[in-house]
Enzyme design. Sequence first.
Site, PDB file in Angstrom:
ATOM      1  N   ASP A 279      66.034  33.990  33.322  1.00 15.01           N
ATOM      2  CA  ASP A 279      67.085  34.812  32.726  1.00 15.01           C
ATOM      3  C   ASP A 279      68.034  33.964  31.886  1.00 15.01           C
ATOM      4  O   ASP A 279      68.758  33.121  32.416  1.00 15.01           O
ATOM      5  CB  ASP A 279      67.854  35.537  33.840  1.00 15.01           C
ATOM      6  CG  ASP A 279      68.901  36.483  33.288  1.00 15.01           C
ATOM      7  OD1 ASP A 279      68.865  36.784  32.082  1.00 15.01           O
ATOM      8  OD2 ASP A 279      69.770  36.935  34.065  1.00 15.01           O
TER       9      ASP A 279
ATOM     10  N   ASP B 237      70.046  37.804  25.982  1.00 16.98           N
ATOM     11  CA  ASP B 237      69.840  38.107  27.390  1.00 16.98           C
ATOM     12  C   ASP B 237      68.410  38.562  27.674  1.00 16.98           C
ATOM     13  O   ASP B 237      68.056  39.711  27.404  1.00 16.98           O
ATOM     14  CB  ASP B 237      70.841  39.183  27.824  1.00 16.98           C
ATOM     15  CG  ASP B 237      70.812  39.426  29.315  1.00 16.98           C
ATOM     16  OD1 ASP B 237      70.204  38.603  30.042  1.00 16.98           O
ATOM     17  OD2 ASP B 237      71.400  40.429  29.768  1.00 16.98           O
TER      18      ASP B 237
END
Length: 449
Positions: free
Chosen positions: A318, A94
């Site tokens: 992201d 992440d």
Amino acid sequence: MVTQSHVNVFLFIVFFQLLALSSGEFLKLPLLHPTPGPSPSEALSQDLRHLNSLLSRPPGIKSPVISGASSGTGQYFVTLHLGAPPQKLNLVADTGSDLVWARCSACRNCSAHPSGSSFLARHSSSFRPHHCYAAACRLVPHSPHGSLCNHTHLHSPCRYEYSYSDGSVSAGFFSAEVATLNTSSNRVAELRDLDFGCGFQVAGPSVTGASFSGAQGVLGLGRGGISFSSQLGRRFGNKFSYCLMDYTLSPPPTSFLTIGGVAKSSTDFRFTPLLTNPLSPTFYYISIRSVSVDGVRLPVSSSVWSFDKIGNGGTIIDSGTTLSFLTKPVYTQVLAAMRKRLRLPSAAPPTPTPAFDLCANVTGLDRKRATAKLPRLSFRLAGGVEMAPPPRNYFIETLEGVWCLGIQEVTTKGAFSVIGNLMQQGFLMEFDRDKSRLGFSRRGCSLSS
Ligand SMILES: *[C@@H]1O[C@H](CO)[C@@H](O)[C@H](O)[C@H]1NC(C)=O
Ligand SMILES: *[C@@H]1O[C@H](CO)[C@@H](O)[C@H](O)[C@H]1NC(C)=O
Ligand SMILES: *[C@@H]1O[C@H](CO)[C@@H](O)[C@H](O)[C@H]1NC(C)=O
Ligand SMILES: *[C@@H]1O[C@H](CO)[C@@H](O)[C@H](O)[C@H]1NC(C)=O
């Protein structure tokens, strides 16, 4: 519990400890995609939870962790070996959060815990919770209830608590552990004190159950000081790269998250600056200059793409979000242009989640011919480079024979645009933190595997 055999394994690792990488060498962590992947509607609801938690900035936390961030719903896992002897964990990769955390268990006799379901702290001779007075403890958010340190306890551990906007939580001891990593030349490198959250209370839909796809935690790769990339960057070189392979392929291809060194295809890279937003120091912002559909530039004011003086807006990359999200002025234009240029019959959006605004009926066409009839999207980025993702990165199969535009409008006030992991598929992405630039290459993926 330090048994003799554990001590031996530990010494073995220390003996082979690698202090630095040699030139051109880098660390390699397997990057996997669980099969089957999420359905588009699952992906969307996961993303919305994830983005809500990215947006809910808890007031008053002055630390590199600003968001309490990721709900960890991204769909790419990194295999990390933690402890002595090493325990294998699958963590969600992440770039939108900083903390590394894993579900932990304090069991002594762990026969009830299937191997790999959590980190077994008592089975590692090197597990060390930070003390609540330690400097490291100030870097993580704490429970709003109860004081941080209990003065009557000599060994009061550092308790962290990450709460998500949907009520999910990961809480436990902020700790240090040994991480064992492979290098590109098949040597073993070891980081003796990786800071991570040992999560003894992990609850809620964002971090458990189906949406978490069996991951045991999150590998935060953000810009904050406690992220995996920051901690390893200080030791092994301040850049990382990954290739997110197309997860509709079968068998699922493996690729790697690499840390340090120089990617082999670096000559092939195009670069755009990575921007820092003081309001959200975790995120990797890029600067989009314009968007085109089928080569026609859309009439969008360029100010729409940048974050303002306060730090609202902008565009982030992201890996923990699946779809891509665009702010209203851009989304409206992209949707209108796509609708106009789609040379396929439209299909009603799938009924259980009518969340997709544009769907095409590809019944009776093979994949290649259907793909050829999709409009081409491309982004012009700062640095004068073009990112032209293949159409399968933004049209997703929601039902048999129905492909929908996998881009969503983000409506929240102050919200930013997000280039999610689907849009990054098939690109080798290199986050060069020292040079503050993002490199991407369409031909790099085969080199990274
Ligand atoms: C561990 O648990 C198993 C199964 O519950 C049991 O058979 C075994 O005796 C236990 N071992 C110890 C050392 O407690
Ligand atoms: C500190 O620990 C003691 C003993 O466990 C407990 O009675 C006390 O309430 C704790 N104090 C705080 C401030 O949490
Ligand atoms: C290192 O690579 C070998 C061979 O691919 C693999 O068996 C092993 O599990 C890896 N170890 C770590 C710590 O990733
Ligand atoms: C797609 O088109 C076929 C005929 O060409 C039709 O039978 C089918 O119902 C359509 N599907 C949708 C979801 O619109």
